[in-house]
Design an enzyme around this catalytic site. Structure first.
Site, PDB file in Angstrom:
ATOM      1  N   PHE A 196      -0.709  41.473  15.745  1.00 14.92           N
ATOM      2  CA  PHE A 196       0.718  41.134  15.785  1.00 14.92           C
ATOM      3  C   PHE A 196       1.314  41.255  17.187  1.00 14.92           C
ATOM      4  CE2 PHE A 196       1.263  45.755  15.613  1.00 14.92           C
ATOM      5  CZ  PHE A 196       2.337  45.937  16.463  1.00 14.92           C
ATOM      6  N   CYS A 211      -1.824  47.006  23.917  1.00 11.65           N
ATOM      7  CA  CYS A 211      -3.128  47.679  23.969  1.00 11.65           C
ATOM      8  C   CYS A 211      -3.401  48.240  25.351  1.00 11.65           C
ATOM      9  CB  CYS A 211      -4.229  46.705  23.592  1.00 11.65           C
ATOM     10  SG  CYS A 211      -4.327  45.349  24.744  1.00 11.65           S
ATOM     11  N   LYS A 249      -6.915  32.769  12.411  1.00 10.42           N
ATOM     12  CA  LYS A 249      -6.230  33.554  11.372  1.00 10.42           C
ATOM     13  C   LYS A 249      -5.329  34.541  12.123  1.00 10.42           C
ATOM     14  CE  LYS A 249      -5.722  36.894   9.321  1.00 10.42           C
ATOM     15  NZ  LYS A 249      -4.389  37.603   9.351  1.00 10.42           N
TER      16      LYS A 249
HETATM   17  P1  NAD Z   1      -4.810  45.081  12.731  1.00 16.93           P
HETATM   18  O1  NAD Z   1      -6.180  45.552  12.954  1.00 16.93           O
HETATM   19  O2  NAD Z   1      -4.004  45.692  11.639  1.00 16.93           O
HETATM   20  O3  NAD Z   1      -4.805  43.502  12.429  1.00 16.93           O
HETATM   21  C1  NAD Z   1      -5.474  42.583  13.257  1.00 16.93           C
HETATM   22  C2  NAD Z   1      -5.887  41.373  12.423  1.00 16.93           C
HETATM   23  O4  NAD Z   1      -6.809  41.803  11.421  1.00 16.93           O
HETATM   24  C3  NAD Z   1      -4.731  40.694  11.702  1.00 16.93           C
HETATM   25  O5  NAD Z   1      -4.913  39.301  11.747  1.00 16.93           O
HETATM   26  C4  NAD Z   1      -4.854  41.226  10.283  1.00 16.93           C
HETATM   27  O6  NAD Z   1      -4.369  40.322   9.320  1.00 16.93           O
HETATM   28  C5  NAD Z   1      -6.353  41.423  10.135  1.00 16.93           C
HETATM   29  N1  NAD Z   1      -6.693  42.500   9.196  1.00 16.93           N
HETATM   30  C6  NAD Z   1      -5.981  43.627   8.959  1.00 16.93           C
HETATM   31  N2  NAD Z   1      -6.605  44.384   8.041  1.00 16.93           N
HETATM   32  C7  NAD Z   1      -7.733  43.732   7.692  1.00 16.93           C
HETATM   33  C8  NAD Z   1      -8.806  44.024   6.787  1.00 16.93           C
HETATM   34  N3  NAD Z   1      -8.838  45.127   6.061  1.00 16.93           N
HETATM   35  N4  NAD Z   1      -9.811  43.132   6.696  1.00 16.93           N
HETATM   36  C9  NAD Z   1      -9.805  42.005   7.434  1.00 16.93           C
HETATM   37  N5  NAD Z   1      -8.813  41.683   8.289  1.00 16.93           N
HETATM   38  C10 NAD Z   1      -7.794  42.529   8.432  1.00 16.93           C
HETATM   39  O7  NAD Z   1      -4.044  45.213  14.127  1.00 16.93           O
HETATM   40  P2  NAD Z   1      -2.493  44.993  14.438  1.00 16.93           P
HETATM   41  O8  NAD Z   1      -1.712  46.128  13.866  1.00 16.93           O
HETATM   42  O9  NAD Z   1      -2.087  43.598  14.121  1.00 16.93           O
HETATM   43  O10 NAD Z   1      -2.512  45.098  16.039  1.00 16.93           O
HETATM   44  C11 NAD Z   1      -2.406  46.312  16.730  1.00 16.93           C
HETATM   45  C12 NAD Z   1      -3.759  46.821  17.153  1.00 16.93           C
HETATM   46  O11 NAD Z   1      -4.414  45.852  17.960  1.00 16.93           O
HETATM   47  C13 NAD Z   1      -3.679  48.065  18.018  1.00 16.93           C
HETATM   48  O12 NAD Z   1      -4.689  48.957  17.620  1.00 16.93           O
HETATM   49  C14 NAD Z   1      -3.952  47.547  19.420  1.00 16.93           C
HETATM   50  O13 NAD Z   1      -4.491  48.475  20.323  1.00 16.93           O
HETATM   51  C15 NAD Z   1      -4.920  46.471  19.130  1.00 16.93           C
HETATM   52  N6  NAD Z   1      -4.981  45.512  20.228  1.00 16.93           N
HETATM   53  C16 NAD Z   1      -6.061  45.601  21.056  1.00 16.93           C
HETATM   54  C17 NAD Z   1      -6.149  44.742  22.123  1.00 16.93           C
HETATM   55  C18 NAD Z   1      -7.316  44.833  23.048  1.00 16.93           C
HETATM   56  O14 NAD Z   1      -7.402  44.012  23.922  1.00 16.93           O
HETATM   57  N7  NAD Z   1      -8.227  45.771  22.900  1.00 16.93           N
HETATM   58  C19 NAD Z   1      -5.154  43.788  22.349  1.00 16.93           C
HETATM   59  C20 NAD Z   1      -4.072  43.731  21.481  1.00 16.93           C
HETATM   60  C21 NAD Z   1      -4.007  44.608  20.414  1.00 16.93           C
END
Ligand code: NAD
Length: 501
Positions: free
Chosen positions: A149, A281, A173
């Site tokens: 997000f 992040c 997605k």
């Molecule tokens: P999230 O892991 O909740 O969701 C990411 C994606 O995975 C979304 O599209 C979501 O729909 C999907 N998803 C969620 N739960 C799932 C499941 N059980 N099975 C399959 N798919 C699933 O992350 P978020 O809250 O959207 O984003 C924040 C996180 O992203 C933070 O931890 C942040 O550090 C990380 N992030 C990392 C980077 C990086 O470069 N390392 C960059 C941006 C964000």
């Protein structure tokens, strides 16, 4: 209620699932739309469309694929204000920050526009007598992106411009929390001349994601999100024979040496810890003060600045707020519960943002800037990613202890050292087990023509995002070795291991 659909084969497509997720304006706390959560069959349909589009798209010359991206770049520039408003209204970040996100995405498009050069490959004349070798970098087929997000424009654009430029077709997605921007990007790609079916957006949750991880027609999966999901994505995609890169969470430390310029460091910390309400992040969430003297100076200067942070809506404010709300009420409550846990564990809460109320937007998902001192490595607020406007100050006696502290953390996304001592900076850069290091640069996000990625549990997989790794990830290398014998060099059968003569 506005419904946000899928974008498949060049048109918006509704879902028959009967399942939706609410989309909020975090600044007001009001629901503004609902997004469809697609079925497994609908996700497979998007893959079929992308698979059908692949052969033709891959056969278009790199130069002509790049021309579509040049046009797309123009359109993103033309619509950048609209995109920034969409981002701010669903994510909550302030308008100028949303503009910055669009710019970082544009830079990846610019990199991908150079694809004829990036796909040139290598050639060796006479690897043996009259034998030449050359490499080809060919597209994989249908590839998938699953995105978080916190950067609804930039993170998808870390992936698809390069994937498409290399000749792949794509199923995205996006996050269900702010899904409008990716659909708008799909429309702009179509307007830029991208053939239907080459780029598709499927909105959904685990049901859709699991199809992308297991369907044999998906060749590669790029993921960015939290570490538990990143690990699941990487393991599942690999177990199904796919390439995968899965970027996870972070806990980024800034080490402040006793000789650092304190004012410069405080300014850097304010932006890096509280910009985007800490939902980056690459946010700095831990300040490691080397020595009590620098810790006291930092805390004295940080307190008034954190107290004076202007917190409020991301749009329509002049002058602009410093930071907006968090993305959802659930996330806001989680961040508040981390602050509670820090207090309970004995950290010193020097600025408390828990009771912040935004006048006129009392139902928005706000937390005020929060600052902890005397945070210890065994505390939950130190160990876990909070992803909110909470900065923890940890005190250590020397650089060696600082390095050991950072290296012992499970995450290794980004880090920074603030110092005037070139040797300290050099030693730190060399010995720190973190993927991206800043020297007097608080958020060292590499440019699009370099690669972005962390170490340890911040990234699963060997290849980072964009830059040369992006091209490697989205292409398959083929080596061609050729000989054109003339009658004088025709040889008989050779039964020993062939070696070049
Ligand atoms: P999230 O892991 O909740 O969701 C990411 C994606 O995975 C979304 O599209 C979501 O729909 C999907 N998803 C969620 N739960 C799932 C499941 N059980 N099975 C399959 N798919 C699933 O992350 P978020 O809250 O959207 O984003 C924040 C996180 O992203 C933070 O931890 C942040 O550090 C990380 N992030 C990392 C980077 C990086 O470069 N390392 C960059 C941006 C964000």
């Amino acid at each position: 209620m506005q419904v946000i659909n899928n974008f498949i084969n060049g048109v918006q497509a509704s879902s028959e699932s009967g399942r939706v997720a609410p989309v909020f304006n975090p600044a007001t706390g009001k629901q503004t739309a609902e997004v469809v959560l697609s079925t497994a069959a609908e996700t497979r349909q998007a893959i079929s469309v992308a698979a059908d589009a692949f052969t033709k798209w891959a056969s278009i010359t790199p130069l002509n694929r790049a021309r579509v991206l040049f046009k797309f770049k123009e359109l993103v520039e033309k619509h950048r204000n609209e995109l920034a408003e969409i981002i701010s209204s669903e994510h909550g970040k302030v308008y100028s920050d949303a503009q910055g996100e669009v710019t970082r995405g544009l830079e990846v498009i610019e990199f991908a526009c150079g694809v004829p050069h990036l796909l040139k490959g290598e050639h060796s004349l006479n690897v043996g007598t009259n034998v030449d070798s050359h490499s080809m970098m060919q597209p994989l087929g249908v590839v998938a992106g699953i995105t978080p997000f916190n950067f609804p424009a930039m993170v998808p654009m870390w992936m698809f411009p390069i994937a498409l430029a290399c000749g792949n077709t794509f199923v995205l997605k996006p996050s269900e929390k702010d899904p409008t921007c990716p659909i708008r990007l799909a429309e702009l790609l179509k307007e830029a001349g991208l053939p239907d079916g080459v780029f598709n957006v499927v909105n959904g949750d685990k049901e859709s994601v699991d199809v992308l991880l297991t369907d044999s027609r998906i060749e590669a999966v790029s993921f960015v999100g939290s570490t538990p999901i990143a690990e699941y994505i990487y393991q599942t995609a690999c177990a199904h024979g796919k390439r995968a890169q899965a970027l996870g969470g972070a806990k980024n430390h800034m080490v402040i040496m006793p000789d650092a310029d304190v004012d410069q460091t405080v300014n850097a910390l304010m932006g890096a810890a509280y910009g985007s309400a800490g939902e980056r992040c690459m946010a700095i969430s831990v300040a490691v003060a080397v020595g009590d003297q620098v810790a006291e100076q930092l805390i004295d200067k940080l307190i008034p600045q954190v107290e004076q942070l202007k917190v409020g809506p991301g749009l329509g404010q002049t002058p602009e707020n410093h930071m907006g709300p968090l993305v959802t009420k659930e996330h806001r409550d989680k961040v508040v519960s981390y602050i509670d846990a820090g207090v309970a564990a004995g950290a010193k809460l020097v600025v408390d943002g828990r009771d912040f109320v935004c006048k006129g937007n009392e139902n928005g998902f706000y937390v005020g800037g929060t600052l902890f001192d005397h945070v210890k490595p065994d505390m939950k607020i130190y160990q876990e990613e909070i992803f909110g406007p909470v900065l923890c100050v940890v005190r250590v006696p020397d650089l060696k202890t600082a390095v050991e502290l950072v290296n012992a953390h499970e995450y290794g996304n980004g880090t920074a050292i603030f110092t005037r001592d070139g040797n300290a900076a050099r030693q730190y850069s060399q010995h720190i087990q973190v993927g991206m290091v800043g020297v007097n640069v608080p958020i060292p996000v590499p440019m699009a023509f370099h690669c972005f990625g962390g170490w340890k549990r911040s990234l699963f997989g060997p290849l980072h995002m964009h830059g040369p790794d992006g091209v490697r990830f989205y292409t398959r290398m083929k080596m061609v070795t050729s000989r054109w014998p003339d009658s004088a060099t025709v040889q008989g059968a050779e039964f020993s291991m062939p070696t070049m003569k």
